[in-house]
Design an enzyme around this catalytic site. Sequence first.
Site, PDB file in Angstrom:
ATOM      1  N   LEU A  33      21.164  20.815  15.098  1.00 33.97           N
ATOM      2  CA  LEU A  33      21.846  19.933  16.158  1.00 33.97           C
ATOM      3  C   LEU A  33      21.899  18.461  15.914  1.00 33.97           C
ATOM      4  O   LEU A  33      22.360  17.902  16.917  1.00 33.97           O
ATOM      5  CB  LEU A  33      21.162  20.414  17.465  1.00 33.97           C
ATOM      6  CG  LEU A  33      21.413  21.853  17.857  1.00 33.97           C
ATOM      7  CD1 LEU A  33      21.002  22.009  19.470  1.00 33.97           C
ATOM      8  CD2 LEU A  33      22.960  22.529  17.718  1.00 33.97           C
ATOM      9  N   ALA A  75      25.167  23.710   6.503  1.00 35.84           N
ATOM     10  CA  ALA A  75      24.557  22.334   7.187  1.00 35.84           C
ATOM     11  C   ALA A  75      24.836  21.402   5.891  1.00 35.84           C
ATOM     12  O   ALA A  75      24.619  21.748   4.878  1.00 35.84           O
ATOM     13  CB  ALA A  75      23.324  22.823   7.334  1.00 35.84           C
ATOM     14  N   TYR A 142      27.972  11.152  -1.617  1.00 36.44           N
ATOM     15  CA  TYR A 142      28.467  12.321  -1.116  1.00 36.44           C
ATOM     16  C   TYR A 142      28.471  13.366  -2.435  1.00 36.44           C
ATOM     17  O   TYR A 142      28.057  14.435  -2.151  1.00 36.44           O
ATOM     18  CB  TYR A 142      29.571  12.387  -0.215  1.00 36.44           C
ATOM     19  CG  TYR A 142      29.938  13.572   0.340  1.00 36.44           C
ATOM     20  CD1 TYR A 142      28.968  14.477   1.170  1.00 36.44           C
ATOM     21  CD2 TYR A 142      31.164  14.054   0.031  1.00 36.44           C
ATOM     22  CE1 TYR A 142      29.546  15.671   1.561  1.00 36.44           C
ATOM     23  CE2 TYR A 142      31.800  15.264   0.483  1.00 36.44           C
ATOM     24  CZ  TYR A 142      31.069  16.106   1.227  1.00 36.44           C
ATOM     25  OH  TYR A 142      31.531  17.224   1.898  1.00 36.44           O
ATOM     26  N   LYS A 146      26.677  16.897  -3.536  1.00 37.16           N
ATOM     27  CA  LYS A 146      27.041  18.146  -3.435  1.00 37.16           C
ATOM     28  C   LYS A 146      26.984  18.690  -4.900  1.00 37.16           C
ATOM     29  O   LYS A 146      26.722  19.756  -5.132  1.00 37.16           O
ATOM     30  CB  LYS A 146      28.443  18.182  -2.903  1.00 37.16           C
ATOM     31  CG  LYS A 146      28.467  17.914  -1.354  1.00 37.16           C
ATOM     32  CD  LYS A 146      27.791  19.431  -0.771  1.00 37.16           C
ATOM     33  CE  LYS A 146      28.044  19.337   0.441  1.00 37.16           C
ATOM     34  NZ  LYS A 146      27.610  20.525   1.175  1.00 37.16           N
ATOM     35  N   ASN A 171      41.010  19.694   2.210  1.00 35.88           N
ATOM     36  CA  ASN A 171      41.153  18.898   3.451  1.00 35.88           C
ATOM     37  C   ASN A 171      41.054  20.175   4.671  1.00 35.88           C
ATOM     38  O   ASN A 171      42.211  20.782   4.894  1.00 35.88           O
ATOM     39  CB  ASN A 171      42.449  18.108   3.505  1.00 35.88           C
ATOM     40  CG  ASN A 171      42.032  16.791   2.684  1.00 35.88           C
ATOM     41  OD1 ASN A 171      42.150  16.979   1.513  1.00 35.88           O
ATOM     42  ND2 ASN A 171      42.018  15.473   3.342  1.00 35.88           N
ATOM     43  N   HIS A 190      39.062  11.857  10.133  1.00 41.39           N
ATOM     44  CA  HIS A 190      39.867  12.731   9.085  1.00 41.39           C
ATOM     45  C   HIS A 190      41.170  12.694   9.908  1.00 41.39           C
ATOM     46  O   HIS A 190      41.612  12.503  10.976  1.00 41.39           O
ATOM     47  CB  HIS A 190      39.453  14.127   9.082  1.00 41.39           C
ATOM     48  CG  HIS A 190      38.073  14.200   8.303  1.00 41.39           C
ATOM     49  ND1 HIS A 190      38.171  13.823   6.990  1.00 41.39           N
ATOM     50  CD2 HIS A 190      37.027  14.707   8.559  1.00 41.39           C
ATOM     51  CE1 HIS A 190      36.820  14.141   6.492  1.00 41.39           C
ATOM     52  NE2 HIS A 190      36.278  14.472   7.403  1.00 41.39           N
ATOM     53  N   ILE A 208      47.960   4.330   9.373  1.00 40.18           N
ATOM     54  CA  ILE A 208      48.212   4.737   8.003  1.00 40.18           C
ATOM     55  C   ILE A 208      47.775   4.181   6.870  1.00 40.18           C
ATOM     56  O   ILE A 208      48.038   2.990   6.715  1.00 40.18           O
ATOM     57  CB  ILE A 208      49.841   5.122   7.778  1.00 40.18           C
ATOM     58  CG1 ILE A 208      50.295   6.096   8.901  1.00 40.18           C
ATOM     59  CG2 ILE A 208      50.214   5.693   6.465  1.00 40.18           C
ATOM     60  CD1 ILE A 208      51.751   6.240   9.134  1.00 40.18           C
ATOM     61  N   ARG A 222      47.465  15.164   0.319  1.00 44.93           N
ATOM     62  CA  ARG A 222      46.487  16.088   0.454  1.00 44.93           C
ATOM     63  C   ARG A 222      46.811  17.384   0.444  1.00 44.93           C
ATOM     64  O   ARG A 222      47.792  17.666   0.698  1.00 44.93           O
ATOM     65  CB  ARG A 222      45.625  15.720   1.466  1.00 44.93           C
ATOM     66  CG  ARG A 222      44.785  14.117   1.488  1.00 44.93           C
ATOM     67  CD  ARG A 222      43.855  14.313   0.472  1.00 44.93           C
ATOM     68  NE  ARG A 222      43.388  12.809   0.335  1.00 44.93           N
ATOM     69  CZ  ARG A 222      43.764  11.870  -0.578  1.00 44.93           C
ATOM     70  NH1 ARG A 222      44.584  11.961  -1.386  1.00 44.93           N
ATOM     71  NH2 ARG A 222      42.822  10.589  -0.751  1.00 44.93           N
ATOM     72  N   ASP A 286      40.268   5.977  -1.916  1.00 42.10           N
ATOM     73  CA  ASP A 286      41.054   7.035  -1.909  1.00 42.10           C
ATOM     74  C   ASP A 286      41.957   7.356  -2.782  1.00 42.10           C
ATOM     75  O   ASP A 286      42.929   6.553  -3.079  1.00 42.10           O
ATOM     76  CB  ASP A 286      42.109   6.768  -0.351  1.00 42.10           C
ATOM     77  CG  ASP A 286      41.658   6.943   1.089  1.00 42.10           C
ATOM     78  OD1 ASP A 286      40.659   7.888   0.921  1.00 42.10           O
ATOM     79  OD2 ASP A 286      42.190   6.538   2.090  1.00 42.10           O
TER      80      ASP A 286
HETATM   81  N1  UDP Z   1      44.214   8.765   6.723  1.00 43.18           N
HETATM   82  C1  UDP Z   1      44.979   7.948   7.255  1.00 43.18           C
HETATM   83  N2  UDP Z   1      44.757   7.420   8.616  1.00 43.18           N
HETATM   84  C2  UDP Z   1      43.579   7.911   9.159  1.00 43.18           C
HETATM   85  C3  UDP Z   1      42.764   9.040   8.452  1.00 43.18           C
HETATM   86  C4  UDP Z   1      43.184   9.198   7.079  1.00 43.18           C
HETATM   87  O1  UDP Z   1      45.932   7.218   6.761  1.00 43.18           O
HETATM   88  O2  UDP Z   1      43.196   7.414  10.418  1.00 43.18           O
HETATM   89  C5  UDP Z   1      44.560   9.131   5.248  1.00 43.18           C
HETATM   90  C6  UDP Z   1      43.642   8.851   4.339  1.00 43.18           C
HETATM   91  O3  UDP Z   1      43.605   7.564   3.662  1.00 43.18           O
HETATM   92  C7  UDP Z   1      43.767   9.869   3.042  1.00 43.18           C
HETATM   93  C8  UDP Z   1      44.233  11.087   4.002  1.00 43.18           C
HETATM   94  O4  UDP Z   1      44.486  10.472   5.314  1.00 43.18           O
HETATM   95  O5  UDP Z   1      44.873   9.502   2.182  1.00 43.18           O
HETATM   96  C9  UDP Z   1      43.044  12.075   4.203  1.00 43.18           C
HETATM   97  O6  UDP Z   1      41.998  11.512   4.565  1.00 43.18           O
HETATM   98  P1  UDP Z   1      40.961  12.223   5.368  1.00 43.18           P
HETATM   99  O7  UDP Z   1      39.763  11.190   5.751  1.00 43.18           O
HETATM  100  O8  UDP Z   1      41.381  13.148   6.405  1.00 43.18           O
HETATM  101  O9  UDP Z   1      40.263  13.299   4.203  1.00 43.18           O
HETATM  102  P2  UDP Z   1      39.707  12.936   2.759  1.00 43.18           P
HETATM  103  O10 UDP Z   1      41.050  13.273   1.867  1.00 43.18           O
HETATM  104  O11 UDP Z   1      39.554  11.450   2.476  1.00 43.18           O
HETATM  105  O12 UDP Z   1      38.686  13.683   2.486  1.00 43.18           O
END
Ligand code: UDP
Length: 326
Positions: A33, A75, A142, A146, A171, A190, A208, A222, A286
């Site tokens: 938790l 987890a 991270y 993994k 995603n 996310h 964005i 994505r 990214d």
């Molecule tokens: N993203 C965004 N604004 C936000 C959160 C995410 O523009 O507030 C974009 C981020 O830069 C990436 C995509 O959305 O290009 C997916 O990001 P997320 O963190 O959801 O997942 P990731 O692909 O990083 O695991």
Amino acid sequence: MKILVTGGAGYIGSHTTYELIDKGYEVVVVDNLSKGFKSNVHPAATFYEVDLRDEKSLENIFEKEKNIKAVMHFAGSIVVPESVFKPLEYFNNNVYSVEILLKTMNKFNVKTFVFSSTAAVYGEPKTNPITENDELKPINPYGDSKLSAELLIKGWAKAHKANYVIFRYFNVAGTNKNGKIGIKGEVLTHLVPVVIDAALNPEKTMNIFGDNYKTKDGSCIRDFIHVVDLAIAHIIGLEWSIKNNKSNIFNVGSSTGYSVLEVLNQAKKSLNIEIKSKIVDRRPGDPAILLASTAKIEKELNWKPQKTLDEIIKSEFNFRKNWSNK
Ligand code: UDP
């Protein structure tokens, strides 16, 4: 058949527990938790609030429950920027806990392990869509943790004549029909939860992160997969492994790319709500495009995602609306 699900109070673990119970499995949930919520645990599951690194308590669970047929391990720590500042914590939680789990499984002769991995093991891909055989080159602790866990699992399976199914997620978003389980925290990072949060709170403006990538509209692309499709893939993988006495690694995505701007526009359309947004600087780390090749999972497991981006958005909205009212 009795399955032990770690992280069953978290997002993907709770959704998989719901699907397992729906299909008649008995589920034992182990979760400390730290990030999960007790309210996410299916009422029919047996729940233990235990940290996986507490070897003695874990052994007691295996002892008490008897006949655990397989372990599904969800987890773990999953926030990329946090992992950069806390690598020791990430390795401890994401690798050491796997070691303890596998050790305990050995003691109780449990031979099937299903593992939550991530597309982060590929790092910045040279080509898209990404196949399971592409180079593994994580770019943050991270992803490193993994990948290390994957290697540990492979070594274990070989040495102990056991099997694994490793799923590398793209995603993941959306929630199941009951609309009550999911990520209930306030800190949203996310994309889909952020978009829905802005849809529910007209005073908010979503960021964005960059519109100058080499993509069709300049924003990142994505591959979005509905959490229920993902949960079902886990169960098919589990059954496949037990039936065929085999191990494998699969990407789980949809093979379809949506840009950040497309997701935003789809949300406006699906929900018929205005959502405020502004273009800001790129977020460090990214990659422009992350797209799964799902040819392998389609062929080997005969699995295909069933749900659309519209369903992902509507279900996430339904869940967040309930949650924000509490
Ligand atoms: N993203 C965004 N604004 C936000 C959160 C995410 O523009 O507030 C974009 C981020 O830069 C990436 C995509 O959305 O290009 C997916 O990001 P997320 O963190 O959801 O997942 P990731 O692909 O990083 O695991």
